[in-house]
Design an enzyme around this catalytic site. Structure first.
Site, mmCIF file in Angstrom:
data_model
loop_
_atom_site.group_PDB
_atom_site.id
_atom_site.type_symbol
_atom_site.label_atom_id
_atom_site.label_comp_id
_atom_site.label_asym_id
_atom_site.label_seq_id
_atom_site.Cartn_x
_atom_site.Cartn_y
_atom_site.Cartn_z
ATOM 1 N N ASP A 1 0.814 -1.048 -0.028
ATOM 2 C CA ASP A 1 0.055 -0.082 0.047
ATOM 3 C C ASP A 1 0.940 1.161 0.042
ATOM 4 O OD1 ASP A 1 -2.347 1.671 0.321
ATOM 5 O OD2 ASP A 1 -1.883 1.730 2.374
ATOM 6 N N ASP B 1 -1.683 -1.135 5.872
ATOM 7 C CA ASP B 1 -2.095 -0.585 7.344
ATOM 8 C C ASP B 1 -3.639 -0.135 7.383
ATOM 9 O OD1 ASP B 1 -2.048 1.811 5.871
ATOM 10 O OD2 ASP B 1 -1.566 3.071 7.354
ATOM 11 N N ASP C 1 -7.160 -2.093 3.358
ATOM 12 C CA ASP C 1 -6.384 -3.317 2.927
ATOM 13 C C ASP C 1 -6.681 -4.516 3.486
ATOM 14 O OD1 ASP C 1 -4.400 -1.337 1.770
ATOM 15 O OD2 ASP C 1 -3.748 -0.673 3.743
#
Length: 674
Positions: free
Chosen positions: A373, A569, A573
């Site tokens: 990410d 995080d 996600d």
């Protein structure tokens, strides 16, 4: 559901989901729990300091009596008397355990093997060797169990430092010391300098030594993250249980009860990790049981068949068979292998890396594809507004007012930045707020419908966006759109800093054999591609949680033994973490969903924790294979020599206890940062 999910679940050993005490909500993360311990025979239970002292006392008594036998035996009419007295203290615990094992229909275990071998040596007049078999076995068990206890203790002490009592601030201004388990969300507590935070809480306004207002306070988070440097936590942010207040007294508003605090979640993660066996552990346990049975059978055949084909007496072959029995004990394998995983998990925990089980140490060694990410993972997650573009008739202040008013209840990094940068007082009349992960948020501000989010999100609601200039359209900033009453108010451009260690992590992962690195972010395409170019890796922007999950699942479905890892995080996600072969989440600032879904949790606020996790996993795998090769090789050599009459019981003792201790010593080479 993708095909790789079911195969991944089978690889994790999940055969009965109903019996699994932990489920992440997706198929491949359910795990079949096996009992902890050591040998398949039931030895190597959790030792205690008292049991270790008793074992050491019995060992010392036997050793003294055996030593006396060397001086008294030549003068005695009963040379077996003192060796027998030396034999009994160390034999009694083994006889007791053997009795319990036989009652449970487990006949081929190390207790019965050692008793038969030592009694046989006694029958042949080899009194010293008979006692030595049990003495060295007892010493080996003592040292091995002690090592296992310290490995477990190293893990548990990381999360058992929270105080049992807390200072509660009452409404009348008085303070009362209460048990920390009685604290409830909303309570106000005080933590003095040097004290440990008992529960998770929100930092309240802080006063300096001169009464001045401070925006932050310093805390020692080493117990949770492994970082020695103090961490500055801002007013309004979460202070987790187990951290230490450093500079001044602080007040915290309790967020959750003690049983649900971050430190307790860590304890549950680590304790559950011991239940999730790696494939190597399960294979070794099954192999060791069969190995013991086969060698025991060979020993019997050696006594019954070999004398018929040889001129040597039965006593010679009986002695050789006793060597077989001592060598057949599988302790070196069934203790050192699980202990290697315990050591790996413990070392990782002290470095702020939590593995949910040994199985993920194994899986991480096969990872060749890593997806990241962007926000809060490759970047710091601390956004700042770069510039605003208001659309007529709105002004920049109005744009900031509507966006910040709607976002003031969100925990998204972009939302926090927008609220922090707002200069005007925000609206208190905000209703019907609905946030969609990775897309945006909508609700009513002062009675008007307001939407803040990505361009794709607003277009999906039927809003028409203005045409941007070439420079604005390709700006490498995160772009957020705000609309009010179906009309575009303007654009907010925010920037985020790249983590200073990001380039180093990319280089280390490539050096570790990772051949594909990719960014999957819900951020603006231009911003994501600019970051990917800086790092020299592939990048894909404007990814919804569904797109992230689909991309990760497609990589995972390419096939084994190559595995895929995803690091993220945020709340959005969760699906991608679930789809990856190994999901890795930030434990500092990460969402609860991400932490609960992940297989590995990074408590250290540094990307280098990811490369350390790879390093520890590779070390554990290397030590496991070294121990297997050494143990089997040494035992095979002694068995071969014993069949030729070259090996004696002293060599068998080394092949059993000596090899086990060397294998246990080998695991302590596992450490972080190698």
């Amino acid at each position: 559901m993708h095909l790789h999910h079911s195969s991944h679940a089978q690889a994790h050993g999940c055969t009965d989901h109903a019996s699994c005490s932990h489920s992440h909500g997706h198929t491949h993360h359910a795990h079949h729990h096996e009992a902890t311990g050591g040998c398949a025979c039931g030895c190597h239970g959790h030792s205690t300091p008292l049991s270790e002292r008793i074992t050491l006392t019995l060992f010392g008594l036997s050793l003294v009596l055996l030593g006396l036998s060397f001086f008294v035996q030549p003068l005695s009419a009963y040379p077996w008397l003192l060796p027998l007295l030396a034999y009994l203290p160390v034999a009694f615990p083994i006889v007791r355990d053997a009795f319990h094992s036989v009652r449970n229909r487990d006949f081929f275990n190390e207790f019965t093997l050692m008793l038969v071998a030592s009694m046989g040596a006694f029958a042949l007049g080899e009194y010293t060797e008979a006692v030595a078999v049990l003495l060295f076995y007892t010493l080996g068990e003592y040292l091995q169990n002690r090592a296992a206890r310290f490995a477990r203790h190293d893990i548990r002490q990381l999360v058992q430092r929270t105080p049992r009592r807390a200072t509660l601030c009452l409404a009348d201004g008085t303070r009362q010391v209460v048990p920390s388990q009685t604290l409830q969300p909303g309570d106000l507590i005080e933590v003095k300098p040097g004290e440990c935070v008992p529960v998770d809480g929100q930092l309240q306004p802080v006063s300096g030594s001169r009464g001045e207002a401070l925006e932050q306070a310093d805390f020692d988070t080493a117990a949770l993250t492994g970082e020695s440097m103090p961490r500055a936590i801002r007013v309004g942010e979460t202070v987790e249980a187990g951290t230490l207040s450093l500079s001044q007294s602080v007040r915290l508003r309790v967020l959750r009860p003690e049983s649900a605090s971050a430190v307790q979640r860590m304890l549950h993660l680590i304790e559950d990790a011991s239940q999730r066996k790696a494939p190597a552990e399960r294979v070794i346990r099954r192999f060791a049981h069969r190995y013991t049975q086969i060698v025991f059978l060979l020993a019997v055949l050696l006594v019954l068949v070999a004398p018929l084909c040889s001129a040597q007496p039965v006593s010679v072959w009986l002695y050789r068979a006793l060597v077989f029995l001592v060598v057949s004990c599988p302790c070196a394998l069934v203790l050192s292998i699980p202990l290697a995983y315990f050591r790996g998990i413990g070392v990782a925990s002290r470095s702020g890396i939590l593995f949910r089980g040994g199985i993920f140490l194994d899986t991480l060694t096969r990872v060749k594809r890593v997806c990241f990410d962007k926000t809060g993972t490759l970047t710091t997650g601390e956004f700042e507004i770069n510039h605003l573009v208001a659309c007529a008739p709105y002004t920049a202040d109005q744009l900031c007012y509507y966006a910040a008013s709607l976002e003031q209840g969100s925990n998204h990094p972009l939302a926090r930045a927008i609220v922090r940068e707002a200069k005007l007082p925000l609206s208190t009349h905000v209703e019907g707020v609905c946030e969609q992960a990775g897309k945006g948020v909508q609700g009513c501000v002062d009675g008007d419908q307001v939407v803040v989010g990505t361009e794709a999100f607003l277009q999906s609601l039927g809003l028409t966006l203005p045409v941007l200039s070439e420079a604005e359209a390709h700006a490498d900033c995160s772009r957020v759109v705000c609309a009010r009453g179906g009309q575009i108010v303007g654009y907010l451009y925010l920037t985020d800093e790249l983590r200073p260690e990001a380039l180093q992590v990319v280089e280390r992962l490539r050096a570790a054999g990772v051949d594909r690195l990719q960014i999957l972010s819900g951020d603006h395409v231009a911003a994501v591609e600019a970051l990917g170019k800086r790092l020299g890796i592939a990048a894909q922007g404007e990814c919804t949680p569904e797109i992230k999950s689909r991309e990760v699942a497609a990589l995972s479905a390419i096939g084994t033994p190559v595995e895929t890892c995803f690091l993220g995080d945020g709340f959005n996600d969760g699906p991608a973490l679930a789809s990856a072969d190994v999901g890795v989440a930030w434990g500092t600032g990460g969402s609860d969903l991400a932490i609960e879904t992940a297989d590995v949790v990074l408590r250290r606020n540094s990307l280098l924790a990811l490369t350390d996790a790879f390093s520890i996993a590779r070390q554990v795998k290397r030590v496991v294979f070294q121990n297997i090769a050494f143990a089997l090789g040494a035992k095979a050599l002694v068995l071969l020599l014993a069949s030729w009459g070259i090996a004696h019981l002293w060599m068998a003792i080394f092949a059993d206890t000596g090899v086990a201790l060397l294998c246990v010593a080998n695991i302590w080479r596992i450490r972080c940062g190698v």
